[in-house]
Design a protein around this motif. Structure first.
Motif, PDB file in Angstrom:
ATOM      1  N   SER A  69      32.753  40.533  42.141  1.00 46.06           N
ATOM      2  CA  SER A  69      34.678  40.972  42.770  1.00 46.06           C
ATOM      3  C   SER A  69      34.939  41.394  42.454  1.00 46.06           C
ATOM      4  CB  SER A  69      33.974  39.495  43.706  1.00 46.06           C
ATOM      5  OG  SER A  69      36.066  39.832  43.810  1.00 46.06           O
ATOM      6  N   VAL A 124      34.449  43.425  40.074  1.00 37.49           N
ATOM      7  CA  VAL A 124      34.366  44.692  39.253  1.00 37.49           C
ATOM      8  C   VAL A 124      33.614  45.925  40.118  1.00 37.49           C
ATOM      9  CG1 VAL A 124      31.939  46.337  38.328  1.00 37.49           C
ATOM     10  CG2 VAL A 124      33.022  44.139  36.708  1.00 37.49           C
ATOM     11  N   ILE A 153      43.748  45.346  52.606  1.00 36.34           N
ATOM     12  CA  ILE A 153      42.251  46.309  51.524  1.00 36.34           C
ATOM     13  C   ILE A 153      41.387  46.436  51.375  1.00 36.34           C
ATOM     14  CG2 ILE A 153      41.853  45.942  48.952  1.00 36.34           C
ATOM     15  CD1 ILE A 153      44.437  43.751  47.901  1.00 36.34           C
ATOM     16  N   VAL A 206      44.616  37.467  46.619  1.00 37.98           N
ATOM     17  CA  VAL A 206      44.833  37.715  48.317  1.00 37.98           C
ATOM     18  C   VAL A 206      43.202  37.132  48.658  1.00 37.98           C
ATOM     19  CG1 VAL A 206      45.375  39.419  48.115  1.00 37.98           C
ATOM     20  CG2 VAL A 206      43.421  39.685  47.569  1.00 37.98           C
ATOM     21  N   LEU A 210      35.922  50.209  42.302  1.00 41.04           N
ATOM     22  CA  LEU A 210      36.535  50.841  41.844  1.00 41.04           C
ATOM     23  C   LEU A 210      37.545  51.020  41.431  1.00 41.04           C
ATOM     24  CD1 LEU A 210      36.120  52.073  46.082  1.00 41.04           C
ATOM     25  CD2 LEU A 210      34.799  52.453  44.094  1.00 41.04           C
ATOM     26  N   PHE A 247      44.960  43.740  40.124  1.00 42.50           N
ATOM     27  CA  PHE A 247      43.500  44.468  40.970  1.00 42.50           C
ATOM     28  C   PHE A 247      42.631  44.621  40.845  1.00 42.50           C
ATOM     29  CE2 PHE A 247      41.222  47.798  43.115  1.00 42.50           C
ATOM     30  CZ  PHE A 247      41.522  47.611  44.104  1.00 42.50           C
ATOM     31  N   THR A 267      40.558  36.050  47.339  1.00 46.79           N
ATOM     32  CA  THR A 267      38.936  36.522  47.128  1.00 46.79           C
ATOM     33  C   THR A 267      38.687  35.273  46.153  1.00 46.79           C
ATOM     34  OG1 THR A 267      39.641  37.967  45.771  1.00 46.79           O
ATOM     35  CG2 THR A 267      38.690  38.460  47.292  1.00 46.79           C
ATOM     36  N   GLU A 325      50.190  42.184  45.675  1.00 46.97           N
ATOM     37  CA  GLU A 325      49.839  41.716  44.815  1.00 46.97           C
ATOM     38  C   GLU A 325      50.256  40.666  44.067  1.00 46.97           C
ATOM     39  OE1 GLU A 325      45.693  43.924  44.096  1.00 46.97           O
ATOM     40  OE2 GLU A 325      44.810  42.240  43.622  1.00 46.97           O
ATOM     41  N   SER A 352      32.550  43.904  45.940  1.00 49.19           N
ATOM     42  CA  SER A 352      34.029  43.768  45.724  1.00 49.19           C
ATOM     43  C   SER A 352      34.620  43.902  47.211  1.00 49.19           C
ATOM     44  CB  SER A 352      35.101  44.747  45.384  1.00 49.19           C
ATOM     45  OG  SER A 352      34.852  44.905  44.435  1.00 49.19           O
TER      46      SER A 352
HETATM   47  N1  PHE Z   1      38.601  43.389  41.952  1.00 51.53           N
HETATM   48  C1  PHE Z   1      38.197  45.226  42.844  1.00 51.53           C
HETATM   49  C2  PHE Z   1      38.051  46.250  42.382  1.00 51.53           C
HETATM   50  O1  PHE Z   1      38.108  46.037  40.742  1.00 51.53           O
HETATM   51  C3  PHE Z   1      39.137  45.267  44.249  1.00 51.53           C
HETATM   52  C4  PHE Z   1      39.589  43.880  44.387  1.00 51.53           C
HETATM   53  C5  PHE Z   1      40.582  43.730  44.694  1.00 51.53           C
HETATM   54  C6  PHE Z   1      38.631  43.038  45.114  1.00 51.53           C
HETATM   55  C7  PHE Z   1      41.318  42.297  45.620  1.00 51.53           C
HETATM   56  C8  PHE Z   1      38.539  41.880  46.165  1.00 51.53           C
HETATM   57  C9  PHE Z   1      40.446  41.396  46.310  1.00 51.53           C
HETATM   58  O2  PHE Z   1      37.636  47.059  42.325  1.00 51.53           O
END
Ligand code: PHE
Length: 449
Positions: A20, A22, A103, A230, A24, A224, A232, A387, A329
């Motif tokens: 999750s 790791v 998101i 959020v 974009l 992020f 997760t 966030e 993710s």
């Molecule tokens: N952490 C993820 C990323 O680096 C993005 C993400 C944000 C995933 C919020 C879940 C919730 O791309």
């Protein structure tokens, strides 16, 4: 195993939560921020802020999640004893759920581009020129089709549930991601020009580290990247068995997340300088390094083109890497509203997954059809403002609303000698006083500074 699903092993959880984290954000956002903010200086501040701010909040999410064994909307209400705080918990959880869905709505669009660019490398190998042009042109149809394909991949995994979907696929995909990234770093390192990139990346210019823009960018990136605020990590926490040591699990996830971001920098920053060596422009007119989407969709493809026959294979590997990172993710984002729908409306996982994913896909289509007006707005609203605010609220719930003795006993589950640890001595007060203050400070700077 409980009826609501549970991770079946320690490593399964680490792979899923690191999957999750790791995404974009690591492979695109981090190198872009590095290019934008003075190279190594950004790396330095980012690592410090991740440990100082992001890890403590990750721990708040995991701990409340595991204790409440529910989604964030019901979970925050569960740890509140008064009617008012229960009500507040409900609203904060709902906000988080909406942000996670939004998101996912923009993330699927971007992930769709990665699929399209990967496919373009295949089609140009086959000599399908018109198809290639369509794949890399910014068309509405292309955007909608590839967003839909990516959404279906996400649904396919989430339908399988916690251990058979999320855990199984994260455990398969994360090692592949690591292998691709290491191979690509090795290859790029052999090319002329790479060493200049290594130098910019690895030697911080300490004079830039206190620049407020850099601090704000680094905090946003840290939040992020660890998927914070959020719900997760909250949900993933709710699937951790009670016999697991939470601070250690959280630390492993944080270290993997930082590690992959640093690896991505070792790939993308040297690649930029190889591109420059091959005649691709990497500085803008004003002398700044080109970052953002120009970096990923112009500079890198131009680099792949200069590589001759190898270029197509490198491009396929690179965009496959991006797609895998995005997928591990996106499943965690979709799990937030899906878990809520299952628990609140008592519907099957299968049904919940399709209904929720359908609604989010509609949101993606609305963004695609009004791209200029909405895309940047949604990204800013979710990642830049929501966030950090949600992170702050989570600290307040963990530090002020939740009864301290219950919080401590939840932490001690799975870690009998926790009382001797530094974590026990520092974290409970830290998350209560220092974290909210620090976030508020950086946030104030970012909005009014
Ligand atoms: N952490 C993820 C990323 O680096 C993005 C993400 C944000 C995933 C919020 C879940 C919730 O791309």
């Amino acid at each position: 195993m409980s009826a609501r699903g549970e991770f079946s092993s320690r490593i399964g959880f680490i792979m899923a939560a690191a999957g999750s984290a790791v995404g974009l954000g690591n492979i695109w956002g981090f190198p872009t921020n590095v290019a934008d903010n003075g190279g190594g200086a950004f790396v330095f501040v980012y690592i410090i802020l991740t440990f100082l701010l992001a890890y403590p909040i990750l721990m708040a999410e995991l701990t409340i999640g595991r204790y409440s064994r529910s989604n964030m909307v019901d979970g925050l209400a569960k740890i509140s004893s008064g009617a008012k705080s229960r009500h507040a918990g409900h609203w904060v959880g709902t906000w988080a759920l909406i942000v996670a869905s939004l998101i996912l709505a923009f993330y699927s669009i971007v992930a769709g581009w990665m699929l399209a660019y990967g496919l373009e490398a295949v089609s140009s190998m086959l000599g399908l020129e018109r198809f290639s042009t369509w794949l890399t042109g910014f068309g509405t149809t292309r955007n909608i089709i590839f967003c839909a394909v990516f959404a279906c991949l996400t649904v396919g995994i989430i339908r399988g549930g916690v251990s058979d979907g999320i855990e199984k696929w994260s455990t398969r995909l994360m090692p592949i991601l690591l292998v691709i990234i290491v191979l690509l770093i090795g290859y790029v390192a052999t090319l002329d020009g790479a060493s200049e990139g290594w130098r910019v990346y690895l030697f911080p210019d300490f004079a830039r580290t206190l620049n407020p823009d850099l601090l704000i960018a680094a905090m946003g990136q840290a939040f992020f990247s660890l998927s914070l605020g959020v719900g997760t990590m909250f949900i993933y926490g709710s699937y951790i068995p009670s016999d697991q040591n939470l601070p250690a699990l959280g630390a492993s996830v944080t270290v993997v997340d930082i590690g992959v971001a640093i690896l991505a920098g070792l790939l993308v920053i040297p690649a930029m300088y190889v591109a420059q060596h091959n005649g691709v422009q990497i500085y803008s007119e004003s002398g700044e390094l080109l970052a953002g989407d120009t970096l990923i969709f112009t500079v890198l493809p131009a680099l792949f083109e200069t590589m001759g026959a190898a270029g197509n294979f490198v491009a396929i590997a690179f965009f496959a890497l991006m797609t895998i990172a995005a997928l591990t993710s996106s499943i965690s984002m979709l799990e937030v509203p899906v878990c809520y729908a299952i628990e609140r409306y008592d519907i099957s996982r299968h049904g919940a997954t399709w209904i929720v994913a359908g609604m989010i896909f509609l949101a993606s289509c609305v963004i695609i059809l009004n791209f200029d007006a909405l895309f940047g707005f949604v990204v800013d609203f979710t990642t830049r403002y929501s966030e950090p605010m949600l992170g702050l609220l989570l600290c307040i719930f963990a530090g002020w609303v939740w009864r301290r003795d219950i919080l401590l006993s939840e932490l001690a589950q799975g870690h009998p000698d926790i009382e001797q640890s530094l974590f026990w001595k520092i974290w409970p007060s830290y998350v209560r006083f220092v974290c909210p203050l620090l976030i508020a400070l950086v946030f104030y700077q970012s909005v009014f500074g």
